[in-house]
Design an enzyme around this catalytic site. Structure first.
Site, PDB file in Angstrom:
ATOM      1  N   HIS A 195       5.079  11.146 -12.943  1.00  0.00           N
ATOM      2  CA  HIS A 195       3.621  11.166 -13.036  1.00  0.00           C
ATOM      3  C   HIS A 195       3.121  11.068 -14.481  1.00  0.00           C
ATOM      4  O   HIS A 195       1.948  10.774 -14.718  1.00  0.00           O
ATOM      5  CB  HIS A 195       3.041  12.411 -12.350  1.00  0.00           C
ATOM      6  CG  HIS A 195       3.178  13.687 -13.106  1.00  0.00           C
ATOM      7  ND1 HIS A 195       4.163  14.615 -12.835  1.00  0.00           N
ATOM      8  CD2 HIS A 195       2.453  14.222 -14.124  1.00  0.00           C
ATOM      9  CE1 HIS A 195       4.032  15.651 -13.641  1.00  0.00           C
ATOM     10  NE2 HIS A 195       3.014  15.432 -14.443  1.00  0.00           N
ATOM     11  N   ASP A 217       9.818  13.000  -8.581  1.00  0.00           N
ATOM     12  CA  ASP A 217       8.954  12.928  -9.768  1.00  0.00           C
ATOM     13  C   ASP A 217       9.781  12.832 -11.049  1.00  0.00           C
ATOM     14  O   ASP A 217       9.503  13.513 -12.039  1.00  0.00           O
ATOM     15  CB  ASP A 217       8.012  14.133  -9.825  1.00  0.00           C
ATOM     16  CG  ASP A 217       6.847  13.910 -10.795  1.00  0.00           C
ATOM     17  OD1 ASP A 217       6.612  12.748 -11.163  1.00  0.00           O
ATOM     18  OD2 ASP A 217       6.196  14.892 -11.182  1.00  0.00           O
ATOM     19  N   GLY A 241       0.564  18.771 -20.392  1.00  0.00           N
ATOM     20  CA  GLY A 241       1.267  18.119 -21.487  1.00  0.00           C
ATOM     21  C   GLY A 241       2.719  18.529 -21.559  1.00  0.00           C
ATOM     22  O   GLY A 241       3.534  17.857 -22.195  1.00  0.00           O
ATOM     23  N   ASN A 242       3.068  19.651 -20.909  1.00  0.00           N
ATOM     24  CA  ASN A 242       4.465  20.063 -20.824  1.00  0.00           C
ATOM     25  C   ASN A 242       5.239  19.259 -19.783  1.00  0.00           C
ATOM     26  O   ASN A 242       6.472  19.291 -19.752  1.00  0.00           O
ATOM     27  CB  ASN A 242       4.584  21.542 -20.455  1.00  0.00           C
ATOM     28  CG  ASN A 242       4.576  22.461 -21.654  1.00  0.00           C
ATOM     29  OD1 ASN A 242       3.623  23.197 -21.862  1.00  0.00           O
ATOM     30  ND2 ASN A 242       5.629  22.420 -22.461  1.00  0.00           N
ATOM     31  N   SER A 243       4.522  18.548 -18.919  1.00  0.00           N
ATOM     32  CA  SER A 243       5.179  17.801 -17.840  1.00  0.00           C
ATOM     33  C   SER A 243       6.232  16.856 -18.394  1.00  0.00           C
ATOM     34  O   SER A 243       5.974  16.077 -19.320  1.00  0.00           O
ATOM     35  CB  SER A 243       4.152  16.998 -17.049  1.00  0.00           C
ATOM     36  OG  SER A 243       3.349  17.838 -16.268  1.00  0.00           O
ATOM     37  N   GLY A 276      19.244   9.201   9.715  1.00  0.00           N
ATOM     38  CA  GLY A 276      18.525   8.496  10.774  1.00  0.00           C
ATOM     39  C   GLY A 276      18.072   9.374  11.913  1.00  0.00           C
ATOM     40  O   GLY A 276      18.128   8.971  13.084  1.00  0.00           O
ATOM     41  N   VAL A 277      17.600  10.599  11.588  1.00  0.00           N
ATOM     42  CA  VAL A 277      17.083  11.492  12.621  1.00  0.00           C
ATOM     43  C   VAL A 277      15.731  12.048  12.190  1.00  0.00           C
ATOM     44  O   VAL A 277      15.426  12.124  11.006  1.00  0.00           O
ATOM     45  CB  VAL A 277      18.043  12.671  12.903  1.00  0.00           C
ATOM     46  CG1 VAL A 277      19.345  12.175  13.478  1.00  0.00           C
ATOM     47  CG2 VAL A 277      18.278  13.493  11.648  1.00  0.00           C
ATOM     48  N   ILE A 292      13.525  15.522  12.411  1.00  0.00           N
ATOM     49  CA  ILE A 292      13.884  16.927  12.568  1.00  0.00           C
ATOM     50  C   ILE A 292      12.654  17.815  12.544  1.00  0.00           C
ATOM     51  O   ILE A 292      11.582  17.420  12.073  1.00  0.00           O
ATOM     52  CB  ILE A 292      14.878  17.390  11.474  1.00  0.00           C
ATOM     53  CG1 ILE A 292      14.282  17.158  10.082  1.00  0.00           C
ATOM     54  CG2 ILE A 292      16.211  16.680  11.622  1.00  0.00           C
ATOM     55  CD1 ILE A 292      15.140  17.707   8.953  1.00  0.00           C
TER      56      ILE A 292
END
Length: 504
Positions: A127, A157, A230-232, A288-289, A291
């Site tokens: 992001h 992310d 800004g720490n992201s 492929g299930v 749940i």
């Protein structure tokens, strides 16, 4: 500085004020020795100094179209030669969206860290760089380098960038093992909060395995080390200077730190980073299930002693297990040697597995535990298939000749699924079972959210095709002393789900 020194210093910093308050308020024994109180807490400068060079500020810019539409103010029509012509030209014609200036440059800031100095590989959050036209990496020594995007993963992310050092020596840090971190362990965050580069904060691991509903593989480390905007994308270090998390999100009504921050654990991020570097994309395993959680009621209906695992609500046609290996109604309790204690555990362990790998899956089928062998597909290849698939596995529809045309049971009126009822409720041709034509208000079925137009395909993992089948299955369960009936329901389009209804 040694690991123990870091731990002692951080502990003293965090507890000194609290200890003073406790002594004054409750007259408890001293929590800090007189020598420490006199000299102050031991510094963590040595540890921070060795890490600051690897943490970078990431600035991005994006061209966005100017604002148009009802909110835009049109330029007034002025008489030719008006003395106000230049003033209005400057105000209106030079705005974004006007002729000659169709867009404006929007900038944002984030954090990141170097993991490969020779190759110039930088890790950050997706992001932070999403939709950016230009990305620049700013180093602590003032050098700024243009970055290219290697790959991104929206599900976790995570993004990987590459810069060309051009003779500039980079400092790199390495990933540590986040699985070894315990609640209460000390951590250090370094980043670019509010554009203030090279900011160091210290705290502890407040919690592990946090699910904040941000993605399918949520498994965050929660920390009280100050993390702000800004720490992201910045690193969360352990006391050995290893990256055990990527700072990603905070909970804050004000936008500033209130001591609740979340980091992607290195155990999850490392595999994603490696795949992005190697392929430019992720290549996750796929079972492929479909749940859903195993509730206490569902566990009781299936004869399980405890509610655990992931209940298979449907099998994707054309998927890896569309061969009868795993069936709707099975409960997956272990995957490739790893326990599946709750539903959200399964997508993560499957995604972390290698595409094409043959794994053992432990399931509970009709109360019996058994192990099946499954060869995994690739999630990215199966997503389109899954999105266009109704998830309905082939079922044994039983006797097609109905003994009764309708029945009332458990607060529901059920009837034969024929051309008339398909048309009335808009039910797809591939859906089979017994249609629910009415649900009594305040009934057990209504409390479970069951609606008219849904189709009962199974009761207690046995297929039903007629209203009589429904009555017989409910009667048999009551004779067995069961308190709940487990129903597999299909929506009008064929999406499957399980519900339990109390029968007392």
């Amino acid at each position: 500085m040694t690991s123990n020194s870091f731990l002692r210093a951080a502990r003293r910093t965090a507890t000194a004020g609290a200890a003073a308050f406790l002594i004054a308020a409750f007259t408890v024994p001293s929590l800090v020795s007189p020598t420490v109180a006199a000299d102050g807490p031991e510094s963590v400068a040595d540890l921070a100094q060795g890490l600051l060079g690897a943490v970078v500020n990431i600035s991005t810019s994006q061209r966005v179209k100017g604002t148009e539409g009802p909110g835009a103010v049109p330029m007034p029509q002025l008489p030719e030669g008006s003395p106000f012509q230049d003033f209005f030209d400057d105000f209106f014609k030079n705005r974004p969206g006007e002729q000659g200036n169709p867009s404006q440059k929007v900038q944002s800031l984030g954090s990141g860290f170097v993991v490969d100095a020779e190759q110039g590989i930088v890790v950050t959050n997706n992001h932070v760089i999403a939709d950016a036209d230009d990305i620049e990496v700013n180093f602590s020594d003032g050098v700024t380098l243009k970055a290219t995007l290697v790959g991104t993963d929206t599900k976790t992310d995570v993004a990987v960038l590459k810069v060309d050092p051009k003779g500039h020596k980079l400092t790199a840090v390495k990933f540590g093992d986040s699985s070894k971190m315990r609640v209460g362990d000390w951590v250090m965050a370094i980043g670019n909060p509010f554009g203030l580069g090279g900011t160091v904060t210290v705290g502890i691991v407040s919690a592990r395995n946090r699910d904040i509903n941000s993605g399918p593989y949520d498994d965050f480390i929660q920390t009280d080390a100050a993390i702000n905007r800004g720490n992201s994308g910045g690193p969360l270090f352990n006391s050995d200077g290893e990256v055990i998390g990527i700072n990603t999100a905070i909970i804050s009504p004000s936008g500033g730190s209130i001591g609740i921050g979340f980091s992607i654990p290195s155990q999850l991020a490392l595999g994603v980073v490696d795949q992005l570097r190697q392929f430019g994309e992720t290549r996750r395993g796929w079972l492929g299930v479909r749940i859903q959680p195993v509730t206490d009621d569902i566990a009781e209906s299936l004869g399980m002693a405890t509610a655990k695992g992931a209940l298979v609500a449907g099998v994707i046609k054309g998927g890896p297990v569309d061969n009868g290996t795993i069936l709707a109604g099975d409960v997956i309790i272990k995957f490739d040697g790893r326990d599946v204690n709750e539903m959200r555990d399964l997508p993560r362990v499957v995604a972390e597995s290698t595409v094409g790998k043959a794994v053992d899956v432990v399931i509970v089928r009709k109360g019996v535990e058994q192990t099946v062998k499954v060869t995994l597909g690739r999630l990215e290849d199966g997503e389109k298939l899954a999105s266009g698939e109704n998830g309905n596995a082939d079922q044994d529809n039983g006797d097609e000749a109905p003994a009764v045309s309708a029945a009332s049971v458990l607060g529901m009126t059920v009837g034969e699924l024929n051309d008339e009822t398909r048309t009335k409720f808009g039910i797809a041709a591939e859906v089979s079972g017994v249609v629910i034509t009415e649900v009594a208000k305040d009934s057990a079925a209504a409390e479970r959210g069951i609606q008219a137009g849904e189709v009962i395909t199974e009761i207690a993992q046995e297929s039903v095709a007629t209203p009589k089948d429904v009555m017989d299955r409910i009667g048999a369960l009551k004779e067995q002393g069961r308190k709940n009936a487990l129903l597999m329901l299909a929506s009008k389009t064929g999406e499957l789900r399980f519900v339990t209804i109390r029968m007392d």
